[in-house]
Design a protein around this motif. Structure first.
Motif, PDB file in Angstrom:
ATOM      1  N   SER A   5      34.435  50.093  42.174  1.00  0.00           N
ATOM      2  CA  SER A   5      33.618  49.333  43.110  1.00  0.00           C
ATOM      3  C   SER A   5      33.219  47.984  42.503  1.00  0.00           C
ATOM      4  N   HIS A   6      33.300  46.941  43.315  1.00  0.00           N
ATOM      5  CA  HIS A   6      32.899  45.605  42.871  1.00  0.00           C
ATOM      6  C   HIS A   6      31.934  45.024  43.897  1.00  0.00           C
ATOM      7  N   SER A   7      31.115  44.133  43.459  1.00  0.00           N
ATOM      8  CA  SER A   7      30.155  43.526  44.378  1.00  0.00           C
ATOM      9  C   SER A   7      30.130  42.016  44.271  1.00  0.00           C
ATOM     10  N   GLY A   8      30.954  41.421  43.381  1.00  0.00           N
ATOM     11  CA  GLY A   8      30.948  39.990  43.190  1.00  0.00           C
ATOM     12  C   GLY A   8      31.573  39.235  44.345  1.00  0.00           C
ATOM     13  N   ARG A   9      31.320  37.931  44.377  1.00  0.00           N
ATOM     14  CA  ARG A   9      31.817  37.081  45.460  1.00  0.00           C
ATOM     15  C   ARG A   9      33.339  37.080  45.527  1.00  0.00           C
ATOM     16  N   TYR A  10      34.012  37.195  44.390  1.00  0.00           N
ATOM     17  CA  TYR A  10      35.469  37.136  44.366  1.00  0.00           C
ATOM     18  C   TYR A  10      36.103  38.472  43.959  1.00  0.00           C
ATOM     19  N   SER A  11      35.357  39.544  44.069  1.00  0.00           N
ATOM     20  CA  SER A  11      35.897  40.849  43.689  1.00  0.00           C
ATOM     21  C   SER A  11      36.862  41.363  44.763  1.00  0.00           C
ATOM     22  N   PRO A  12      37.887  42.121  44.371  1.00  0.00           N
ATOM     23  CA  PRO A  12      38.878  42.613  45.335  1.00  0.00           C
ATOM     24  C   PRO A  12      38.293  43.643  46.290  1.00  0.00           C
ATOM     25  N   LEU A  13      38.829  43.669  47.505  1.00  0.00           N
ATOM     26  CA  LEU A  13      38.445  44.634  48.526  1.00  0.00           C
ATOM     27  C   LEU A  13      39.661  45.481  48.890  1.00  0.00           C
ATOM     28  N   ARG A  46      50.859  25.841  39.418  1.00  0.00           N
ATOM     29  CA  ARG A  46      49.933  26.956  39.540  1.00  0.00           C
ATOM     30  C   ARG A  46      49.578  27.512  38.157  1.00  0.00           C
ATOM     31  N   PRO A  47      48.409  28.071  38.005  1.00  0.00           N
ATOM     32  CA  PRO A  47      48.126  28.774  36.749  1.00  0.00           C
ATOM     33  C   PRO A  47      49.153  29.885  36.560  1.00  0.00           C
ATOM     34  N   SER A  48      49.641  30.058  35.342  1.00  0.00           N
ATOM     35  CA  SER A  48      50.657  31.084  35.091  1.00  0.00           C
ATOM     36  C   SER A  48      50.055  32.454  34.860  1.00  0.00           C
ATOM     37  N   SER A  49      48.759  32.501  34.553  1.00  0.00           N
ATOM     38  CA  SER A  49      48.113  33.794  34.307  1.00  0.00           C
ATOM     39  C   SER A  49      46.624  33.688  34.581  1.00  0.00           C
ATOM     40  N   PHE A  50      46.006  34.862  34.739  1.00  0.00           N
ATOM     41  CA  PHE A  50      44.567  34.941  34.988  1.00  0.00           C
ATOM     42  C   PHE A  50      43.981  36.062  34.147  1.00  0.00           C
ATOM     43  N   PRO A  51      42.773  35.893  33.642  1.00  0.00           N
ATOM     44  CA  PRO A  51      42.161  36.959  32.843  1.00  0.00           C
ATOM     45  C   PRO A  51      41.706  38.147  33.672  1.00  0.00           C
ATOM     46  N   SER A  52      41.555  37.934  34.991  1.00  0.00           N
ATOM     47  CA  SER A  52      41.095  39.014  35.871  1.00  0.00           C
ATOM     48  C   SER A  52      41.573  38.743  37.291  1.00  0.00           C
ATOM     49  N   LYS A  89      39.329  36.152  38.976  1.00  0.00           N
ATOM     50  CA  LYS A  89      39.654  34.756  38.697  1.00  0.00           C
ATOM     51  C   LYS A  89      40.842  34.285  39.548  1.00  0.00           C
ATOM     52  N   ALA A  90      41.789  35.183  39.790  1.00  0.00           N
ATOM     53  CA  ALA A  90      42.929  34.826  40.637  1.00  0.00           C
ATOM     54  C   ALA A  90      42.484  34.597  42.075  1.00  0.00           C
ATOM     55  N   ILE A  91      41.568  35.430  42.546  1.00  0.00           N
ATOM     56  CA  ILE A  91      41.043  35.266  43.903  1.00  0.00           C
ATOM     57  C   ILE A  91      40.271  33.958  44.010  1.00  0.00           C
ATOM     58  N   GLU A  92      39.455  33.681  43.000  1.00  0.00           N
ATOM     59  CA  GLU A  92      38.681  32.439  43.008  1.00  0.00           C
ATOM     60  C   GLU A  92      39.601  31.223  43.042  1.00  0.00           C
ATOM     61  N   TRP A  93      40.660  31.234  42.222  1.00  0.00           N
ATOM     62  CA  TRP A  93      41.591  30.101  42.228  1.00  0.00           C
ATOM     63  C   TRP A  93      42.281  29.976  43.579  1.00  0.00           C
ATOM     64  N   SER A 134      43.989  40.480  49.766  1.00  0.00           N
ATOM     65  CA  SER A 134      45.430  40.257  49.615  1.00  0.00           C
ATOM     66  C   SER A 134      45.894  39.800  48.242  1.00  0.00           C
ATOM     67  N   VAL A 135      45.074  39.074  47.516  1.00  0.00           N
ATOM     68  CA  VAL A 135      45.563  38.430  46.290  1.00  0.00           C
ATOM     69  C   VAL A 135      46.027  39.444  45.245  1.00  0.00           C
ATOM     70  N   ALA A 136      45.329  40.558  45.103  1.00  0.00           N
ATOM     71  CA  ALA A 136      45.708  41.556  44.097  1.00  0.00           C
ATOM     72  C   ALA A 136      47.141  42.027  44.268  1.00  0.00           C
ATOM     73  N   SER A 137      47.627  42.077  45.522  1.00  0.00           N
ATOM     74  CA  SER A 137      48.985  42.566  45.785  1.00  0.00           C
ATOM     75  C   SER A 137      50.057  41.548  45.404  1.00  0.00           C
ATOM     76  N   THR A 138      49.650  40.344  45.018  1.00  0.00           N
ATOM     77  CA  THR A 138      50.615  39.313  44.600  1.00  0.00           C
ATOM     78  C   THR A 138      50.665  39.170  43.082  1.00  0.00           C
ATOM     79  N   LEU A 139      49.948  40.057  42.378  1.00  0.00           N
ATOM     80  CA  LEU A 139      49.847  39.964  40.924  1.00  0.00           C
ATOM     81  C   LEU A 139      50.413  41.207  40.240  1.00  0.00           C
ATOM     82  N   LYS A 140      50.713  41.067  38.960  1.00  0.00           N
ATOM     83  CA  LYS A 140      51.058  42.212  38.114  1.00  0.00           C
ATOM     84  C   LYS A 140      50.304  42.054  36.794  1.00  0.00           C
TER      85      LYS A 140
END
Length: 325
Positions: free
Chosen positions: A14-22, A175-181, A184-188, A204-210
């Motif tokens: 569970s996350h509650s931050g502004r940019y946390s995945p849903l 584009r940034p080549s990597s994200f620490p979390s 951060k990818a959602i925020e970008w 959606s953003v999590a499904s575009t990352l590995k």
């Protein structure tokens, strides 16, 4: 060798931050894998709704089927929605994930629909965004989908798309080549990327990352920069193919996209409906899902599209007035 893990393994808490995945489950009802016989290719689908025509959604390059999540959630009370992870995207797995030729992508769609429905394919409306819009147009133009009743293309015009390809590699490399979390990818994505709707980006953003376990960071899942040889094929001749598709169709554009000569003449002749949305970026289905859902449902109602096909009111009235034998 670098080790990669599915992002979903890292986004279940569970996350509650502004940019946390849903979770996508708030919008789609289920996910399903379709394996194509004699190939081993596996395509991942997200499904919503239980009645009505099937709105079959094809995402753009670098996105995934989850990009239609919010739109699906707004439509599933009246139609069925199927959103497909195309080859090399999302959770689909194929023998050649960088073969994004228009022929291969189109055949993938045909194969998935055949496996999903067999000889009982319901009425279909293809909805495609960007690269997925080109795939939808090619599928419609081939006339292999005998229950196809509509075509909706999101923000892709042949001339503009072809011209933009000259800048595609520089865009991808910027584009940034990597994200620490994932956060951060959602925020970008909403601050410097192509998305404007935070709620959709969180889904959606999590499904575009590995996840790279060795480097302990997140990277882009789809290596679009390695598929350049196929880019021209997505869009070349697209306007004529769109106009030749023998079903009702809508072209939905973001901003004041300029039509080429063929589309301008086709619109003047009433061969398709054009809708221009002002308050959106390129990813229409993510930025303004409420507006897109309304357009699609109005299209379904206006063209009398049901699960079994197009019902013409005059014919129905005649049948109802005919004396019973």
């Amino acid at each position: 060798m670098e080790s990669f893990t599915s992002v979903s393994a890292y986004t279940t808490q569970s996350h509650s931050g502004r940019y946390s995945p849903l979770p996508w489950k708030d919008y789609f009802d289920e996910e399903r894998d379709v394996v194509i016989p004699n190939s081993g290719d596996k395509f991942h689908l997200y499904l919503a709704g239980s009645e009505g025509a099937v709105i079959f959604c094809l995402h753009g390059g670098g996105y995934s089927g989850v990009s239609f999540a919010l739109t699906a959630g707004l439509m599933k009370h009246k139609v069925r929605v199927v959103a497909m992870d195309l080859r090399g995207h999302g959770d689909s797995e194929t023998s050649n994930d960088v073969d994004l030729s228009i022929e291969t992508l189109s055949n993938d769609v045909f194969n998935v629909i055949d496996e999903l429905y067999g000889s009982s394919t319901p009425a279909l409306v293809l909805v495609g965004h960007s690269m997925g819009g080109a795939v939808a147009v090619h599928c419609a133009a081939k006339k292999r989908l005998h229950t196809l009743t509509g075509l909706i293309v999101l923000d892709v015009v042949e001339g503009t798309a072809l011209a933009s390809l000259a800048f595609m590699q520089s865009f991808l490399s910027s584009r940034p080549s990597s994200f620490p979390s994932v956060e951060k990818a959602i925020e970008w994505s909403v601050k410097g990327g192509s998305l404007r709707n935070i709620d959709s980006a969180r889904v959606s953003v999590a499904s575009t990352l590995k996840y790279n376990e060795q480097k302990q960071c997140y990277t882009w899942l789809t290596p679009l920069e390695k598929t350049e040889t196929h880019w021209q094929g997505w869009y070349k001749g697209l306007s004529d193919l769109f106009l030749s598709s023998p079903v009702p169709k809508i072209l939905i554009l973001a901003g004041t996209e300029r039509l080429d000569r063929a589309l301008t003449i086709g619109q003047m002749q009433g061969k398709f409906q054009m809708v221009v949305l002002r308050n959106t970026g390129h990813a229409i289905q993510e930025d303004v899902p409420d507006e897109l859902a309304k357009i699609v449902l109005n299209f379904i109602e206006r063209n009398c599209i049901t699960a079994s096909g197009v019902k013409i009111p005059a014919v129905l009235r005649a049948a109802q007035l005919r004396p019973q034998e």
